[in-house]
Design a protein around this motif. Sequence first.
Motif, PDB file in Angstrom:
ATOM      1  N   THR A   1       0.872  -1.178   0.000  1.00 35.35           N
ATOM      2  CA  THR A   1       0.000   0.000   0.000  1.00 35.35           C
ATOM      3  C   THR A   1       0.903   1.220   0.000  1.00 35.35           C
ATOM      4  O   THR A   1       1.725   1.389   0.906  1.00 35.35           O
ATOM      5  CB  THR A   1      -0.902  -0.003   1.247  1.00 35.35           C
ATOM      6  OG1 THR A   1      -1.705  -1.192   1.225  1.00 35.35           O
ATOM      7  CG2 THR A   1      -1.797   1.215   1.278  1.00 35.35           C
ATOM      8  N   LEU A   2       0.781   2.051  -1.028  1.00 37.70           N
ATOM      9  CA  LEU A   2       1.683   3.204  -1.118  1.00 37.70           C
ATOM     10  C   LEU A   2       0.964   4.388  -1.733  1.00 37.70           C
ATOM     11  O   LEU A   2      -0.084   4.244  -2.349  1.00 37.70           O
ATOM     12  CB  LEU A   2       2.942   2.830  -1.906  1.00 37.70           C
ATOM     13  CG  LEU A   2       2.873   2.693  -3.414  1.00 37.70           C
ATOM     14  CD1 LEU A   2       4.246   2.376  -3.969  1.00 37.70           C
ATOM     15  CD2 LEU A   2       1.888   1.614  -3.850  1.00 37.70           C
TER      16      LEU A   2
ATOM     17  N   ASP B   1      -2.328   1.573  -4.945  1.00 41.74           N
ATOM     18  CA  ASP B   1      -2.091   3.021  -4.936  1.00 41.74           C
ATOM     19  C   ASP B   1      -3.152   3.723  -4.097  1.00 41.74           C
ATOM     20  O   ASP B   1      -4.339   3.438  -4.211  1.00 41.74           O
ATOM     21  CB  ASP B   1      -2.172   3.566  -6.366  1.00 41.74           C
ATOM     22  CG  ASP B   1      -1.014   3.105  -7.220  1.00 41.74           C
ATOM     23  OD1 ASP B   1      -0.050   2.530  -6.683  1.00 41.74           O
ATOM     24  OD2 ASP B   1      -1.069   3.320  -8.450  1.00 41.74           O
TER      25      ASP B   1
ATOM     26  N   ASP C   1      -5.285  11.888   0.233  1.00 39.78           N
ATOM     27  CA  ASP C   1      -6.365  12.160   1.195  1.00 39.78           C
ATOM     28  C   ASP C   1      -6.916  10.870   1.815  1.00 39.78           C
ATOM     29  O   ASP C   1      -7.924  10.902   2.510  1.00 39.78           O
ATOM     30  CB  ASP C   1      -7.488  12.961   0.527  1.00 39.78           C
ATOM     31  CG  ASP C   1      -8.172  12.193  -0.593  1.00 39.78           C
ATOM     32  OD1 ASP C   1      -7.898  10.989  -0.791  1.00 39.78           O
ATOM     33  OD2 ASP C   1      -8.985  12.815  -1.299  1.00 39.78           O
ATOM     34  N   SER C   2      -6.243   9.765   1.531  1.00 38.15           N
ATOM     35  CA  SER C   2      -6.727   8.482   2.057  1.00 38.15           C
ATOM     36  C   SER C   2      -5.639   7.749   2.827  1.00 38.15           C
ATOM     37  O   SER C   2      -5.709   6.533   3.011  1.00 38.15           O
ATOM     38  CB  SER C   2      -7.243   7.603   0.912  1.00 38.15           C
ATOM     39  OG  SER C   2      -8.358   8.210   0.289  1.00 38.15           O
ATOM     40  N   TYR C   3      -4.642   8.466   3.249  1.00 37.45           N
ATOM     41  CA  TYR C   3      -3.502   7.850   3.935  1.00 37.45           C
ATOM     42  C   TYR C   3      -3.038   8.811   5.018  1.00 37.45           C
ATOM     43  O   TYR C   3      -2.716   9.973   4.736  1.00 37.45           O
ATOM     44  CB  TYR C   3      -2.384   7.625   2.915  1.00 37.45           C
ATOM     45  CG  TYR C   3      -1.284   6.708   3.367  1.00 37.45           C
ATOM     46  CD1 TYR C   3      -1.208   5.401   2.895  1.00 37.45           C
ATOM     47  CD2 TYR C   3      -0.303   7.145   4.246  1.00 37.45           C
ATOM     48  CE1 TYR C   3      -0.195   4.552   3.292  1.00 37.45           C
ATOM     49  CE2 TYR C   3       0.711   6.296   4.657  1.00 37.45           C
ATOM     50  CZ  TYR C   3       0.764   5.006   4.171  1.00 37.45           C
ATOM     51  OH  TYR C   3       1.770   4.160   4.563  1.00 37.45           O
ATOM     52  N   ALA C   4      -3.019   8.327   6.246  1.00 36.97           N
ATOM     53  CA  ALA C   4      -2.624   9.186   7.368  1.00 36.97           C
ATOM     54  C   ALA C   4      -1.521   8.524   8.174  1.00 36.97           C
ATOM     55  O   ALA C   4      -1.520   7.312   8.362  1.00 36.97           O
ATOM     56  CB  ALA C   4      -3.824   9.432   8.292  1.00 36.97           C
ATOM     57  N   SER C   5      -0.581   9.312   8.624  1.00 40.39           N
ATOM     58  CA  SER C   5       0.356   8.821   9.631  1.00 40.39           C
ATOM     59  C   SER C   5       0.348   9.795  10.791  1.00 40.39           C
ATOM     60  O   SER C   5       0.196  11.019  10.592  1.00 40.39           O
ATOM     61  CB  SER C   5       1.765   8.646   9.058  1.00 40.39           C
ATOM     62  OG  SER C   5       2.354   9.883   8.770  1.00 40.39           O
ATOM     63  N   GLY C   6       0.433   9.247  11.993  1.00 41.83           N
ATOM     64  CA  GLY C   6       0.365  10.100  13.180  1.00 41.83           C
ATOM     65  C   GLY C   6      -0.973  10.814  13.305  1.00 41.83           C
ATOM     66  O   GLY C   6      -1.080  11.839  13.976  1.00 41.83           O
ATOM     67  N   GLY C   7      -1.986  10.298  12.623  1.00 39.86           N
ATOM     68  CA  GLY C   7      -3.322  10.882  12.739  1.00 39.86           C
ATOM     69  C   GLY C   7      -3.601  12.001  11.750  1.00 39.86           C
ATOM     70  O   GLY C   7      -4.692  12.582  11.774  1.00 39.86           O
TER      71      GLY C   7
ATOM     72  N   LEU D   1      -3.756  13.244   7.701  1.00 43.77           N
ATOM     73  CA  LEU D   1      -3.749  12.850   6.288  1.00 43.77           C
ATOM     74  C   LEU D   1      -2.527  13.441   5.581  1.00 43.77           C
ATOM     75  O   LEU D   1      -2.105  14.565   5.885  1.00 43.77           O
ATOM     76  CB  LEU D   1      -5.020  13.351   5.587  1.00 43.77           C
ATOM     77  CG  LEU D   1      -6.346  12.747   6.049  1.00 43.77           C
ATOM     78  CD1 LEU D   1      -7.504  13.414   5.301  1.00 43.77           C
ATOM     79  CD2 LEU D   1      -6.378  11.240   5.855  1.00 43.77           C
ATOM     80  N   MET D   2      -2.003  12.691   4.615  1.00 41.61           N
ATOM     81  CA  MET D   2      -0.832  13.184   3.890  1.00 41.61           C
ATOM     82  C   MET D   2      -1.129  14.506   3.186  1.00 41.61           C
ATOM     83  O   MET D   2      -0.262  15.364   3.061  1.00 41.61           O
ATOM     84  CB  MET D   2      -0.381  12.146   2.850  1.00 41.61           C
ATOM     85  CG  MET D   2       0.008  10.804   3.430  1.00 41.61           C
ATOM     86  SD  MET D   2       1.192  10.901   4.808  1.00 41.61           S
ATOM     87  CE  MET D   2       2.659  11.453   3.936  1.00 41.61           C
ATOM     88  N   CYS D   3      -2.355  14.696   2.719  1.00 45.62           N
ATOM     89  CA  CYS D   3      -2.698  15.939   2.008  1.00 45.62           C
ATOM     90  C   CYS D   3      -2.723  17.142   2.941  1.00 45.62           C
ATOM     91  O   CYS D   3      -2.767  18.289   2.468  1.00 45.62           O
ATOM     92  CB  CYS D   3      -4.037  15.791   1.286  1.00 45.62           C
ATOM     93  SG  CYS D   3      -5.441  15.508   2.384  1.00 45.62           S
ATOM     94  N   ASP D   4      -2.690  16.909   4.230  1.00 46.36           N
ATOM     95  CA  ASP D   4      -2.707  18.008   5.202  1.00 46.36           C
ATOM     96  C   ASP D   4      -1.318  18.310   5.744  1.00 46.36           C
ATOM     97  O   ASP D   4      -1.160  19.241   6.544  1.00 46.36           O
ATOM     98  CB  ASP D   4      -3.623  17.660   6.382  1.00 46.36           C
ATOM     99  CG  ASP D   4      -5.100  17.639   6.003  1.00 46.36           C
ATOM    100  OD1 ASP D   4      -5.455  18.293   5.003  1.00 46.36           O
ATOM    101  OD2 ASP D   4      -5.879  16.987   6.698  1.00 46.36           O
TER     102      ASP D   4
END
Lengths: 62, 62, 62, 62, 62, 62
Positions: free
Chosen positions: B7-8, B45, B49-55, B57-60
């Motif tokens: 998952t990337l 893929d 906006d569908s992948y978060a780390s540390g709570g 989202l990557m887009c944020d």
Amino acid sequence: MPLVHITLLEGRTVEQKRKVAARITDVLVEDAGAKREAIVVAFHDTPRDSYASGGVLMCDKT
Amino acid sequence: MPLVHITLLEGRTVEQKRKVAARITDVLVEDAGAKREAIVVAFHDTPRDSYASGGVLMCDKT
Amino acid sequence: MPLVHITLLEGRTVEQKRKVAARITDVLVEDAGAKREAIVVAFHDTPRDSYASGGVLMCDKT
Amino acid sequence: MPLVHITLLEGRTVEQKRKVAARITDVLVEDAGAKREAIVVAFHDTPRDSYASGGVLMCDKT
Amino acid sequence: MPLVHITLLEGRTVEQKRKVAARITDVLVEDAGAKREAIVVAFHDTPRDSYASGGVLMCDKT
Amino acid sequence: MPLVHITLLEGRTVEQKRKVAARITDVLVEDAGAKREAIVVAFHDTPRDSYASGGVLMCDKT
């Protein structure tokens, strides 16, 4: 280090995913003793014709 | 027989996936004793906006 | 950020998993541009009676 | 309660998924003693450039 | 209908899983509009020799 | 090429898994046009304290 994979019907907004990811991360920190920076949440959006419960695709349910 | 699900974040090129699949397969043959023809690598893929780390989202992330 | 889930027959040693995890991480850094510290590799060991190819459980293959 | 995740090459029709979901659900009810309404089947369509066997992407196979 | 798969290091207690499952379900009802009875949470416990971050197995970290 | 991952409560017998794997493989050959030898079915047995529906662990249901 928990890895959280969420398979759900497509259509949720970015704001919904933002809240869900933040709150699930909080839950894992507070109740499972996980380190916040090691928690990953991935959403796998699924169309209604690719998801079935009880043997019936969601797009076929009335 | 290993099944490898990766998952990337979306955006990797076909050439990148080609190299990654070939080399991971080599690793599993050489170091895990797997049979080459039984190894499967699937890339999932995921939008930012569908992948978060540390709570978050990557887009944020800035 | 790649998350790598590897489903494989049980029986690999810790040393095998150590090498596989290290090398797959290298591959993703070198060929997919991933950040090393964000890469996670999880092994899901599976008994021979819980894994089938071609419709036949591994424990039933001669 | 079985959760069934099927990763397959994209291109199957809705009618194919409809049949597969219905029949797999029947199998789990009949042979695994699962309750029909608790069975979920999710299809994860995967492009030919994101799926490799034997180290070779499907889009590179002749 | 969300399906939630959580891969985490083994060692969490039943009480921890009970709380995590209940609270994650609440989050998905409240913030993703999911129906409570359709939410499934599965925990996949993973030994420290089967989980690596940054290319290093957890059992090798000091 | 379908990869089928089935997460289910532990306790199914080898004979049950044998039948389920064989029949699901038949379904994918007949209705999804998959090649038999490329189909993999993996069962992920899950204890009752690691599986929740509706927010309640299976071991807590009466």
